[in-house]
Design a protein around this motif. Structure first.
Motif, short mmCIF file in Angstrom:
data_model
loop_
_atom_site.label_atom_id
_atom_site.label_comp_id
_atom_site.label_asym_id
_atom_site.label_seq_id
_atom_site.Cartn_x
_atom_site.Cartn_y
_atom_site.Cartn_z
N ALA A 199 38.95 43.67 48.56
CA ALA A 199 38.61 43.37 47.37
C ALA A 199 37.88 42.36 47.06
N ARG A 200 38.36 41.06 47.65
CA ARG A 200 37.84 39.83 47.10
C ARG A 200 36.54 39.47 47.74
N THR A 201 35.70 40.34 48.66
CA THR A 201 34.63 40.25 49.22
C THR A 201 33.55 41.01 48.17
N SER A 202 34.15 41.68 47.28
CA SER A 202 32.84 42.00 46.21
C SER A 202 32.62 40.96 45.28
N PRO A 203 31.41 40.80 44.74
CA PRO A 203 31.33 39.85 43.67
C PRO A 203 31.71 40.61 42.28
N LEU A 204 31.89 41.67 42.23
CA LEU A 204 32.29 42.45 41.24
C LEU A 204 33.71 42.19 40.65
N GLN A 205 34.78 41.89 41.70
CA GLN A 205 36.13 41.84 41.49
C GLN A 205 36.44 40.86 40.60
N ALA A 206 36.01 39.59 40.65
CA ALA A 206 36.35 38.65 39.69
C ALA A 206 36.41 39.02 38.11
N ALA A 207 35.24 39.79 37.82
CA ALA A 207 35.06 40.24 36.53
C ALA A 207 35.96 41.50 36.24
N ARG A 208 36.15 42.10 37.33
CA ARG A 208 37.42 43.40 37.10
C ARG A 208 38.50 42.79 36.65
N VAL A 209 39.05 41.63 37.30
CA VAL A 209 40.27 41.16 37.39
C VAL A 209 40.36 40.24 35.89
N ALA A 210 39.25 39.58 35.49
CA ALA A 210 39.31 38.69 34.45
C ALA A 210 39.53 39.75 33.34
N ASP A 211 38.81 41.03 32.97
CA ASP A 211 39.05 41.76 32.11
C ASP A 211 40.20 42.57 32.07
N GLU A 237 37.18 54.20 32.39
CA GLU A 237 36.35 52.79 32.70
C GLU A 237 37.02 52.04 33.79
N ASP A 238 38.39 52.09 33.81
CA ASP A 238 38.96 51.47 34.70
C ASP A 238 38.52 52.02 36.23
N THR A 239 38.65 53.32 36.13
CA THR A 239 38.33 53.92 37.47
C THR A 239 36.93 53.43 38.13
N ARG A 240 35.83 53.56 37.02
CA ARG A 240 34.51 53.16 37.46
C ARG A 240 34.74 51.70 37.96
N ARG A 241 35.32 50.77 37.23
CA ARG A 241 35.44 49.30 37.91
C ARG A 241 36.13 49.42 39.27
N MET A 242 37.07 49.86 39.38
CA MET A 242 37.74 49.83 40.57
C MET A 242 36.90 50.26 41.94
N HIS A 243 36.01 51.49 41.73
CA HIS A 243 35.17 52.14 42.65
C HIS A 243 33.89 51.30 42.84
N ALA A 244 33.49 50.61 41.71
CA ALA A 244 32.15 49.67 41.83
C ALA A 244 32.80 48.50 42.82
N VAL A 245 33.97 47.97 42.62
CA VAL A 245 34.26 46.62 43.50
C VAL A 245 34.48 47.54 45.12
N MET A 246 35.21 48.56 45.31
CA MET A 246 35.02 49.30 46.59
C MET A 246 33.63 49.31 47.20
N ARG A 247 32.84 49.67 46.41
CA ARG A 247 31.50 50.20 47.06
C ARG A 247 30.57 49.06 47.16
N THR A 248 30.91 47.77 46.54
CA THR A 248 30.34 46.46 46.83
C THR A 248 30.93 45.52 47.88
N SER A 249 32.54 45.67 48.41
CA SER A 249 32.82 45.24 49.32
C SER A 249 32.09 45.01 50.67
N THR A 250 32.61 44.22 51.38
CA THR A 250 31.97 43.97 52.83
C THR A 250 33.16 43.98 53.81
N PRO A 251 33.17 45.14 54.70
CA PRO A 251 32.41 46.26 54.74
C PRO A 251 32.56 47.35 53.30
#
Ligand code: PMV
Length: 326
Positions: A199-211, A237-251
């Motif tokens: 999760a932490r490899t996604s640039p979107l995770q910090a925003a998901r966690v902060a909110d 909304e929460d589901t979309r945010r989690m899957h956005a993190v998953m899809r932008t992780s590396t790998p």
């Protein structure tokens, strides 16, 4: 020491506000708090028998002896309990699920909740519910939420003893249903424990966690006031945010099947037409359709009309993990 045995039963849970990513992987301290509902009718039953004659742990799942990572996780969890009890006695663990494994119905949640409750009872550990949630958390985060009954919040914290789960409303508080559209019941390629570490490899995770505090507060209030329209908006909304993190992780992780996205479009449209229902999706392709109990039959009917839906399972708010023997 004699042979000592206990059996526990536990249900999985569906998260309304999701756990994804840890602030501490070793202690499995989550990056954000989460809220869920236990799923009655789906269950794991686990028996643990400690036997002084035994040289290794043995883990039988649905009648099949397990080796490799599955056995290693069970042993790791029993080691935590043995550490508490000052014991080194090995065990035979026998576990059964009445629902498909690894398909986005949180089987690790019910599995490790039942294992922790049965193992603690067999070792004669007299642990509080809170202590059991903390121990269950160490092997599967979502398992901490399957220990207490009903609607449950698991708190994010920096210390082991502060990250526990508790009931925020009992099962009979709100007559909701989770109508689960099974699209693919095969085990997924990347399990949630491994996915969580990415999760932490996604640039979107910090925003998901902060909110997350905002989403948790809206969800808590929706449960307290039995406000379905508010619950529907926040879980989607929460589901979309989690899957956005998953899809932008590396790998990158993509748990969706084509029909998952079809349902993500259909369900909000059904709601606009007046059918109260909302989607939520864990680390798998299946779509959990939350709705008031009196809408469940109509939701089931509509899901069964969709060719990609293999099977429909309906669960109501469930109880906590229970020792049924021993
Ligand atoms: O604790 P795990 O490994 O079962 O991770 C669960 C992660 C999600 O199911 C995707 C979200 C959640 O909060 O249940």
């Amino acid at each position: 020491m004699q042979t000592r045995c206990a059996t526990a039963v536990s249900c999985p849970n569906i998260a309304f506000i999701k756990y994804w990513g840890n602030r501490d992987d070793g202690l499995r301290l989550p990056a954000n708090g989460s809220i869920s509902m236990n799923l009655a009718g789906l269950e794991t039953v686990t028996s643990v028998t400690f036997d002084p004659q035994r040289r290794e742990d043995e883990f039988i799942f649905d009648g099949v002896p397990q080796a490799g990572p599955a056995l290693a996780r069970v042993t790791a969890q029993l080691d935590r309990l043995r550490g508490r009890a000052g014991s080194s006695v090995k065990a035979r663990i026998e576990s059964r699920n009445n629902f498909p494994l690894g398909a986005g119905i949180a089987s690790s949640a019910s599995g490790f909740a039942a294992l922790t409750a049965a193992g603690a009872a067999a070792l004669g550990l007299n642990l509080s519910e809170r202590e059991l949630t903390i121990l269950a958390r160490r092997e599967s985060g979502s398992a901490s939420r399957s220990i207490p009954a009903g609607f449950v919040e698991w708190y994010a914290a920096n210390a082991d003893e502060d990250s526990y789960a508790e009931t925020i409303a009992p099962p009979d508080y709100w007559a909701l249903a989770d109508v689960i559209a099974i699209l693919d019941s095969r085990p997924k390629k990347t399990g949630s424990a491994e996915g969580n570490r990415l999760a932490r490899t996604s640039p979107l995770q910090a925003a998901r966690v902060a909110d997350a505090p905002r989403r948790l507060e809206i969800c808590r209030r929706a449960v307290r006031e039995r406000d379905f329209p508010a619950l529907a908006e926040i879980v989607e909304e929460d589901t979309r945010r989690m899957h956005a993190v998953m899809r932008t992780s590396t790998p990158a992780l993509n748990y969706f099947a084509p029909a998952t996205e079809e349902l993500m479009r259909a369900i909000p449209a059904w709601r606009t037409e007046g059918l109260p229902v909302a989607y939520t999706i864990d680390a798998g392709p299946n779509v959990h359709c939350l709705c008031p109990e009196d809408s469940a039959a109509e939701v089931e009917r509509r899901l069964r009309e969709i060719p990609a839906v293999e099977r429909v399972l309906t669960a109501r708010p469930g109880g906590g993990a229970r020792v049924i023997e021993g």
